[in-house]
Scaffold this active site. Structure first.
Site, PDB file in Angstrom:
ATOM      1  N   LYS A 162       0.852  -1.186   0.000  1.00  0.00           N
ATOM      2  CA  LYS A 162       0.000   0.000   0.000  1.00  0.00           C
ATOM      3  C   LYS A 162       0.891   1.241   0.000  1.00  0.00           C
ATOM      4  O   LYS A 162       1.987   1.223   0.552  1.00  0.00           O
ATOM      5  CB  LYS A 162      -0.895   0.014   1.232  1.00  0.00           C
ATOM      6  N   HIS A 208      -3.894   1.724   4.733  1.00  0.00           N
ATOM      7  CA  HIS A 208      -3.279   2.982   4.315  1.00  0.00           C
ATOM      8  C   HIS A 208      -3.135   3.921   5.508  1.00  0.00           C
ATOM      9  O   HIS A 208      -2.158   4.664   5.616  1.00  0.00           O
ATOM     10  CB  HIS A 208      -4.115   3.639   3.204  1.00  0.00           C
ATOM     11  N   SER A 224      -7.271   3.635  -2.248  1.00  0.00           N
ATOM     12  CA  SER A 224      -7.438   3.397  -0.818  1.00  0.00           C
ATOM     13  C   SER A 224      -8.917   3.486  -0.491  1.00  0.00           C
ATOM     14  O   SER A 224      -9.573   4.450  -0.879  1.00  0.00           O
ATOM     15  CB  SER A 224      -6.663   4.463  -0.025  1.00  0.00           C
ATOM     16  N   GLY A 251     -10.085   4.040   2.434  1.00  0.00           N
ATOM     17  CA  GLY A 251     -10.239   5.105   3.421  1.00  0.00           C
ATOM     18  C   GLY A 251      -9.978   6.506   2.890  1.00  0.00           C
ATOM     19  O   GLY A 251     -10.670   7.460   3.258  1.00  0.00           O
TER      20      GLY A 251
END
Length: 147
Positions: free
Chosen positions: A48, A75, A116, A118
């Site tokens: 990531k 992340h 990601s 998030g």
């Protein structure tokens, strides 16, 4: 007249002593900001990554940085690590997005892709531009495909 000027200068010395250090640093970025590497990623593997906007709190100068590590389960783990490292240094950080990197050092290749959950998808073209500065002899590609 000479005496009056001397007295005026003597009165201003404490004021000058207070303001000169402030003026001397005006417009100069903090050492932490200047020394913040644009890219810090693992030397190999699939991991990531996040794209971060770093801001010098004194000068308001900004720069983008890339961070990516295999150890990160999320992340947000990477962002929290960066926040801890810059805390109290005069550098603010904001995650603008993320994705994944496949780093194959043996073949001198980097692939930037995905997003990601998030933070959303990073602008991979910015990330690739930063990676090219650090890895000029690599083949670097980006794609919006994959997770």
């Amino acid at each position: 007249m000479f005496v009056a000027r001397s007295l005026t200068l003597l009165k201003l010395q404490p004021v000058a002593a207070f303001f000169l250090p402030l003026i001397a640093h005006c417009g100069m970025s903090s050492e932490a900001f200047v020394n913040l590497p644009e890219v810090d990623i693992d030397p190999d593997g699939r991991f990531k990554y996040i794209l971060i906007r770093a801001t010098d709190t004194k000068t308001k100068e900004k720069k983008m940085i890339v961070r990516g590590y295999k150890w990160a389960a999320f992340h947000a783990d990477i962002f929290e690590d960066v926040e801890k490292k810059v805390h109290g240094t005069g550098v603010d950080v904001w995650c603008v997005g993320g994705g994944r990197i496949l780093h194959t050092s043996q073949d001198k290749k980097l692939a930037v892709f995905g997003y990601s959950q998030g933070y959303g998808k990073a602008d991979h073209t910015i990330s690739v531009g930063l990676l090219k500065k650090v890895y000029p002899d690599y083949t670097i590609t980006c794609s919006d495909e994959g997770y």
